[in-house]
Enzyme design. Structure first.
Site, mmCIF file in Angstrom:
data_model
loop_
_atom_site.group_PDB
_atom_site.id
_atom_site.type_symbol
_atom_site.label_atom_id
_atom_site.label_comp_id
_atom_site.label_asym_id
_atom_site.label_seq_id
_atom_site.Cartn_x
_atom_site.Cartn_y
_atom_site.Cartn_z
ATOM 1 N N SER A 69 3.332 -2.301 10.242
ATOM 2 C CA SER A 69 4.759 -2.423 10.576
ATOM 3 C C SER A 69 5.368 -3.765 10.159
ATOM 4 O O SER A 69 6.200 -4.320 10.868
ATOM 5 C CB SER A 69 4.972 -2.167 12.075
ATOM 6 N N HIS A 78 -9.459 1.486 4.695
ATOM 7 C CA HIS A 78 -8.170 1.566 5.397
ATOM 8 C C HIS A 78 -8.314 2.485 6.606
ATOM 9 O O HIS A 78 -9.112 3.430 6.585
ATOM 10 C CB HIS A 78 -7.089 2.097 4.447
ATOM 11 N N GLU A 137 -6.676 4.867 7.645
ATOM 12 C CA GLU A 137 -6.502 6.305 7.384
ATOM 13 C C GLU A 137 -7.743 6.905 6.718
ATOM 14 O O GLU A 137 -8.034 8.088 6.904
ATOM 15 C CB GLU A 137 -5.229 6.511 6.549
ATOM 16 N N GLY A 180 2.457 2.171 10.906
ATOM 17 C CA GLY A 180 3.472 3.209 10.725
ATOM 18 C C GLY A 180 4.203 3.571 12.004
ATOM 19 O O GLY A 180 4.979 4.523 12.037
ATOM 20 N N GLU A 212 -5.704 -4.786 10.297
ATOM 21 C CA GLU A 212 -4.681 -3.780 10.556
ATOM 22 C C GLU A 212 -4.964 -3.127 11.907
ATOM 23 O O GLU A 212 -5.844 -2.256 12.001
ATOM 24 C CB GLU A 212 -4.679 -2.720 9.445
ATOM 25 N N ASN A 270 0.877 -1.178 0.000
ATOM 26 C CA ASN A 270 0.000 0.000 0.000
ATOM 27 C C ASN A 270 0.907 1.218 0.000
ATOM 28 O O ASN A 270 1.516 1.534 1.014
ATOM 29 C CB ASN A 270 -0.896 -0.019 1.249
HETATM 30 P P1 13P Z 1 3.045 0.334 7.698
HETATM 31 O O1 13P Z 1 3.527 -0.974 7.092
HETATM 32 O O2 13P Z 1 3.816 1.513 7.217
HETATM 33 O O3 13P Z 1 2.917 0.230 9.194
HETATM 34 O O4 13P Z 1 1.556 0.556 7.139
HETATM 35 C C1 13P Z 1 0.652 -0.486 7.215
HETATM 36 C C2 13P Z 1 -0.539 -0.143 6.410
HETATM 37 O O5 13P Z 1 -1.286 0.759 6.743
HETATM 38 C C3 13P Z 1 -0.772 -0.922 5.183
HETATM 39 O O6 13P Z 1 -2.024 -0.665 4.654
#
Ligand code: 13P
Length: 234
Positions: free
Chosen positions: A196, A85, A87, A160, A154, A7
């Protein structure tokens, strides 16, 4: 075979994608590689890599300025689309209801939705992790699915942040999702883990029962970080 999905979020460029695709096409793997890129980078095709978007409109077409429909994504060679997602849920107020409507559009246009569920830190601390995950799956997945979908677990607090849940926490979450999907008549639906993931933890995470692959954010942006994840499992 595991699903290894990247992603890119709001990162990258068309030239970075060209370079990445060349690098990934040279990797010897049986795993299913999916790159979910910003809308402007769609349009590519590859024998080895599938492409996906990161969001889609809940509407089919018409006067919705700035929206991108599922039909347009299919027309731009997308096969997958990430929906709900964390976000999008956090910054755009997407609820399970909205996610379900978007997934319905994706399915109607032959796309495979990668539907994300997961708990916030606040929900985790309140002991609501399992309830949030189960209602996320029950309410975000359309009721009349008769084709492929993918679920991504997730944990929102870990994205992140360089944080990952324990193996037991991942196992419990994935077992619950697999059981919920079975109850819904969707046994066998792949469930990916995301948050992560990196080369050093990918094999361990993908050895956990009911983890059918990973959804990778930051570490999917550079071949040197992404390829070790792809090759960490057969
Ligand atoms: P990271 O791998 O940067 O933690 O992000 C995970 C993510 O949101 C994948 O959709």
């Amino acid at each position: 075979m595991k699903f290894i999905a990247g992603n890119w979020k709001m990162n990258g460029s068309r030239s970075l994608l060209d370079d990445m695709v060349k690098d990934l096409e040279a990797v010897d793997t049986e795993n299913k590689i999916i790159l979910c890129v910003p809308f402007t980078m769609l349009g590519k095709t590859s024998d080895k890599i599938a492409f996906g978007a990161q969001d889609v409109s809940a509407q089919a077409k018409g006067a919705f300025t700035g929206e991108i429909s599922a039909g347009m994504l299919a027309d731009a060679n997308a096969k997958y689309v990430i929906i709900g997602h964390s976000e999008r849920r956090q910054y755009h107020g997407e609820t399970n209801n909205i996610v379900r409507n978007k997934a319905t559009q994706a399915l109607a246009n032959g796309l495979i939705p990668i539907i994300c569920v997961g708990e916030t830190m606040e929900e985790k601390q309140a002991g609501k992790t399992m309830a949030v995950i189960e209602s996320g799956v029950r309410e975000s997945v359309p009721s009349d699915v008769n084709t492929d979908i993918i679920i991504a677990y997730e944990p929102r607090w870990a994205i992140g942040a360089g944080l990952t849940p324990t193996d037991v926490e991942i196992a419990d979450a994935h077992a619950l999702i697999a059981k919920t999907l079975e109850d819904m008549g969707l046994a066998g639906t792949p469930v990916l883990y995301g948050a992560s993931v990196k080369g050093s933890n990918a094999a361990d995470i993908m050895s956990i029962p009911n983890v059918d692959g990973v959804l990778v954010g930051g570490a999917s942006l550079k071949s040197d970080d992404f390829i070790p994840i792809i090759t960490s499992v057969k």
